[in-house]
Write a protein that holds these residues in place. Structure first.
Motif, PDB file in Angstrom:
ATOM      1  N   PHE A  78       0.753  -1.299  -0.075  1.00 52.14           N
ATOM      2  CA  PHE A  78      -0.056   0.067   0.151  1.00 52.14           C
ATOM      3  C   PHE A  78       0.868   1.256  -0.023  1.00 52.14           C
ATOM      4  O   PHE A  78       1.046   1.928  -1.003  1.00 52.14           O
ATOM      5  N   MET A  79       1.192   1.733   1.118  1.00 46.42           N
ATOM      6  CA  MET A  79       2.151   2.885   1.252  1.00 46.42           C
ATOM      7  C   MET A  79       3.085   3.039   2.524  1.00 46.42           C
ATOM      8  O   MET A  79       2.967   2.328   3.322  1.00 46.42           O
ATOM      9  N   ALA A  80       3.915   3.713   2.392  1.00 45.01           N
ATOM     10  CA  ALA A  80       4.974   4.189   3.620  1.00 45.01           C
ATOM     11  C   ALA A  80       4.479   5.640   4.053  1.00 45.01           C
ATOM     12  O   ALA A  80       4.776   6.749   3.046  1.00 45.01           O
ATOM     13  N   GLN A  81       4.121   6.152   5.155  1.00 44.14           N
ATOM     14  CA  GLN A  81       3.792   7.305   5.662  1.00 44.14           C
ATOM     15  C   GLN A  81       4.924   7.755   6.762  1.00 44.14           C
ATOM     16  O   GLN A  81       5.390   6.974   7.387  1.00 44.14           O
ATOM     17  N   THR A  82       5.240   9.134   6.516  1.00 39.14           N
ATOM     18  CA  THR A  82       6.250   9.799   7.203  1.00 39.14           C
ATOM     19  C   THR A  82       5.834  11.156   7.464  1.00 39.14           C
ATOM     20  O   THR A  82       4.594  11.585   7.028  1.00 39.14           O
ATOM     21  N   GLY A  83       6.828  11.884   8.032  1.00 38.19           N
ATOM     22  CA  GLY A  83       6.397  13.268   7.986  1.00 38.19           C
ATOM     23  C   GLY A  83       5.928  14.122   9.345  1.00 38.19           C
ATOM     24  O   GLY A  83       5.621  15.243   9.329  1.00 38.19           O
ATOM     25  N   ASP A  84       5.643  13.270  10.080  1.00 43.30           N
ATOM     26  CA  ASP A  84       5.194  13.849  11.770  1.00 43.30           C
ATOM     27  C   ASP A  84       6.465  14.494  12.279  1.00 43.30           C
ATOM     28  O   ASP A  84       7.171  14.072  12.997  1.00 43.30           O
ATOM     29  N   VAL A  85       6.607  15.843  12.011  1.00 40.21           N
ATOM     30  CA  VAL A  85       7.842  16.611  12.276  1.00 40.21           C
ATOM     31  C   VAL A  85       7.486  16.911  14.099  1.00 40.21           C
ATOM     32  O   VAL A  85       8.521  17.127  14.628  1.00 40.21           O
ATOM     33  N   LYS A  86       6.404  16.772  14.596  1.00 37.82           N
ATOM     34  CA  LYS A  86       6.129  17.007  15.751  1.00 37.82           C
ATOM     35  C   LYS A  86       6.445  15.812  16.848  1.00 37.82           C
ATOM     36  O   LYS A  86       7.320  15.930  17.850  1.00 37.82           O
ATOM     37  N   PHE A  87       6.175  14.700  16.373  1.00 42.69           N
ATOM     38  CA  PHE A  87       6.345  13.365  17.392  1.00 42.69           C
ATOM     39  C   PHE A  87       7.128  12.330  16.502  1.00 42.69           C
ATOM     40  O   PHE A  87       7.533  11.473  17.067  1.00 42.69           O
ATOM     41  N   GLY A  88       7.582  12.644  15.275  1.00 40.33           N
ATOM     42  CA  GLY A  88       8.501  11.604  14.886  1.00 40.33           C
ATOM     43  C   GLY A  88       9.903  11.727  14.475  1.00 40.33           C
ATOM     44  O   GLY A  88      10.519  10.881  13.929  1.00 40.33           O
ATOM     45  N   MET A  90      13.311  11.186  15.385  1.00 35.86           N
ATOM     46  CA  MET A  90      13.868   9.943  16.131  1.00 35.86           C
ATOM     47  C   MET A  90      15.136  10.316  16.972  1.00 35.86           C
ATOM     48  O   MET A  90      15.594   9.700  17.745  1.00 35.86           O
ATOM     49  N   ASN A  91      15.585  11.718  17.054  1.00 37.08           N
ATOM     50  CA  ASN A  91      16.685  12.104  17.735  1.00 37.08           C
ATOM     51  C   ASN A  91      16.176  12.910  18.703  1.00 37.08           C
ATOM     52  O   ASN A  91      16.933  13.293  19.712  1.00 37.08           O
ATOM     53  N   SER A  92      14.988  13.614  18.685  1.00 34.71           N
ATOM     54  CA  SER A  92      14.439  14.362  19.662  1.00 34.71           C
ATOM     55  C   SER A  92      12.803  14.441  19.634  1.00 34.71           C
ATOM     56  O   SER A  92      12.472  14.665  18.737  1.00 34.71           O
ATOM     57  N   GLY A  93      12.264  13.986  20.438  1.00 34.06           N
ATOM     58  CA  GLY A  93      10.715  14.182  20.593  1.00 34.06           C
ATOM     59  C   GLY A  93      10.095  13.142  20.152  1.00 34.06           C
ATOM     60  O   GLY A  93       8.733  13.261  20.006  1.00 34.06           O
ATOM     61  N   PHE A  94      10.759  11.999  19.740  1.00 34.56           N
ATOM     62  CA  PHE A  94      10.126  10.760  19.285  1.00 34.56           C
ATOM     63  C   PHE A  94       8.831  10.511  20.207  1.00 34.56           C
ATOM     64  O   PHE A  94       9.378   9.944  21.431  1.00 34.56           O
ATOM     65  N   ALA A  98       2.152   8.834  20.212  1.00 36.61           N
ATOM     66  CA  ALA A  98       1.768  10.006  19.651  1.00 36.61           C
ATOM     67  C   ALA A  98       2.142  10.185  17.952  1.00 36.61           C
ATOM     68  O   ALA A  98       1.460  10.859  17.307  1.00 36.61           O
ATOM     69  N   VAL A  99       3.172   9.588  17.599  1.00 35.27           N
ATOM     70  CA  VAL A  99       3.690   9.712  16.086  1.00 35.27           C
ATOM     71  C   VAL A  99       2.331   9.410  15.151  1.00 35.27           C
ATOM     72  O   VAL A  99       1.793   8.327  15.431  1.00 35.27           O
ATOM     73  N   GLY A 100       2.320  10.135  14.286  1.00 39.28           N
ATOM     74  CA  GLY A 100       1.327   9.987  13.204  1.00 39.28           C
ATOM     75  C   GLY A 100      -0.161  10.915  13.723  1.00 39.28           C
ATOM     76  O   GLY A 100      -0.841  11.189  12.843  1.00 39.28           O
ATOM     77  N   THR A 101      -0.200  11.433  14.728  1.00 36.10           N
ATOM     78  CA  THR A 101      -1.228  12.623  15.208  1.00 36.10           C
ATOM     79  C   THR A 101      -0.736  14.043  15.071  1.00 36.10           C
ATOM     80  O   THR A 101      -1.271  14.705  15.231  1.00 36.10           O
ATOM     81  N   GLY A 102       0.654  14.327  14.583  1.00 41.76           N
ATOM     82  CA  GLY A 102       1.176  15.542  14.909  1.00 41.76           C
ATOM     83  C   GLY A 102       1.530  16.132  13.439  1.00 41.76           C
ATOM     84  O   GLY A 102       1.348  15.324  12.361  1.00 41.76           O
TER      85      GLY A 102
END
Length: 196
Positions: A78-88, A90-94, A98-102
């Motif tokens: 199907f697909m690969a989703q990314t781009g949650d800059v608020k919760f995604g 992986m160096n800070s704030g992951f 919550a990832v996927g909601t920001g």
């Protein structure tokens, strides 16, 4: 003779389609390069289809907001989703919960749905909630065609090179809607016009 004319028409039409797609890839200002663990994926952005979305993506790229952001939802076939800059990041704030909601600090965008372009393998589209005008920073790359998405999600680009690298992104649990444990990430994202 008619077969020769038909073949010539096919070559001309195919050449025009190829030239049209290549024109986007040749524009460094609208070429996004995503560095994955296995190499670079080149995306031809489509301001002709979604000028506001492309502008926002480029702004986020130039802020470095997409660097180290997880592919948090990846569904095989199907697909690969990314781009949650608020919760995604992986160096800070992951945040696995919550990832996927920001999104980002930039405003959500009004839909720029295309009635002519289709969700095919390699198409890049904007993720959103049920509200059509809620796309912000998250996007997805298609592994395969998905006609139900046509005219429902904003198309922002097409993978030009590196789709075989997208295929290698770690897949998520199908029973959990593609949620990925210990996900792969976009190591670095840049606009080609900006150089290395």
């Amino acid at each position: 003779m008619q077969l020769k004319r038909l073949a010539t028409c096919f070559v001309v039409v195919f050449g025009l389609v190829t030239a049209s797609v290549s024109a986007y890839a040749a524009d460094p200002e609208n070429t996004m390069i995503i560095t994955l663990k296995d190499g670079d994926v080149t995306v031809a952005l489509r301001p002709d289809l979604a000028p506001k979305h492309v502008e926002q993506i480029k702004k986020l790229v130039r802020q470095g907001a997409y660097d180290n952001v997880a592919f948090h939802r990846v569904i095989d076939g199907f697909m690969a989703q990314t781009g949650d800059v608020k919760f995604g990041n992986m160096n800070s704030g992951f945040s696995a919960d919550a990832v996927g909601t920001g999104g980002s600090d930039l405003p959500d965008l009004p839909a720029e749905f295309s009635q002519t372009e289709r969700y095919q393998r390699g198409v890049v589209g904007m993720a959103r909630s049920q509200d059509p005008d809620s796309a912000n920073s998250q996007f997805f790359i298609m592994f395969a065609p998905a006609p139900p998405l046509d005219g429902q999600y904003t198309i922002v680009g097409n993978v030009e090179t590196g789709m075989e690298l997208v295929d290698k992104i770690k897949k998520g649990d199908a029973a959990q809607n593609g949620v990925v444990t210990d996900p792969d990430r976009m190591i670095k994202v840049r606009i080609a016009a900006d150089g290395k």
